[in-house]
Design an enzyme around this catalytic site. Structure first.
Site: not given
Ligand code: ATR
Length: 276
Positions: A66, A103
């Protein structure tokens, strides 16, 4: 031409994203496919080049890439930049790679799905100060939540997020436990016990009030010990499943311009995970 999407990570075989996105494509009559690709850290640079050359329209990024993927992207949206982490890549019409992080906003949508949007002035306790917590803290701030407290085992890590946000306050887990009755919304974001599969509690919920809303970002198991304890105290609980589905739905919208049906997906996955 058929569009194609992927999720890259290591490990990747347990990801529920391919089944979720492929089900949405089918349901919405979109000629596209979504595949899991196992990419190790050593392979990341060549994998990104390969996805670009082979014409992937976009992809999701999961652990451990990420943050590592950022140097390979051309642009970052504001939240991804702030978080220093990307979970969604869009190949733009000009062929540029733009990174997003869905997210945190996925969490806010899930919370608001469950309890409505009229809680922005209520006191929020975020428990944990790792990567997931950073994302949720910045997203809640961006969405107008104005009373944020971060509690963490290492208080300095919580203080660092508070300093970056320029708002809120940091405290120890013990202080959070003692002042729990002051909070309306409590979000469990630590990885306490995750690695061993033996979930432990960051602190006791004995002082929780029954008016509180308690969320966990873990969705497998659906009922974490934290949520179980909260339910026993009569609180409203929000499992991590909605966050997972909404982060995927927001990525889908970045790629294809429309928001898929999250309610039926949450119900399907809940049944698979043994919820009712
Ligand atoms: P993630 O990406 O899931 O957020 P992370 O970045 O490794 O994972 O962060 C883990 C979080 O869980 C941190 O807040 C960590 O606390 P520290 O900052 O003190 O390390 C917290 N954590 C991990 N194990 C814990 C435990 N046994 N008890 C309480 N907190 C724990």
């Amino acid at each position: 031409m058929k569009k194609w999407f992927a999720v890259i990570g290591d490990p990747i075989e347990h990801s529920k994203s391919p089944a979720m996105h492929n089900a949405w494509f089918e349901e919405m009559g979109i000629d596209a496919t979504y595949i899991p690709i196992h990419v190790t850290s050593h392979q990341l640079a060549s994998a990104v080049a390969g996805l670009k050359t082979l014409g992937a329209n976009g992809w999701n990024v999961t652990i451990p890439h990420k943050t590592a993927i950022i140097p390979y992207l051309d642009e970052l949206d504001e939240l991804a930049q702030k978080m220093g982490a990307v979970n969604t890549v869009v190949r733009t019409q000009e062929g540029k790679l733009k990174g997003y992080n869905t997210d945190g906003i996925g969490f806010v949508r899930s919370l608001e799905d469950a309890v409505g949007t009229d809680h922005k002035n209520r006191s929020v306790l975020l428990v944990g100060a790792g990567g997931a917590a950073r994302g949720i803290a910045f997203a809640m701030q961006q969405q107008g939540y104005c009373d944020l407290t971060i509690a963490n085992r290492t208080v300095a890590n919580a203080q660092a997020i508070v300093d970056e946000m320029g708002m809120g306050r940091a405290m120890s887990l013990q202080e959070a436990e003692e002042t729990l009755a002051d909070f309306s919304i409590i979000v469990q974001m630590t990885s306490a016990g995750l690695a061993t599969g033996n979930f432990s509690m960051p602190f006791s919920l004995d002082r929780l009030t029954s008016e509180a809303i308690v969320a966990d970002i873990v969705y497998n198991p659906l009922m974490t010990p934290f949520l179980q304890a909260a339910e026993e105290q009569g609180a409203t609980i929000v499992t991590g499943l909605g966050m997972f589905v909404h982060q995927g739905a927001i990525a889908f919208e970045h790629w294809l311009g429309s928001y898929p049906n999250t309610n039926s997906m949450i119900a399907q996955l809940k049944a698979q995970l043994g919820g009712n």
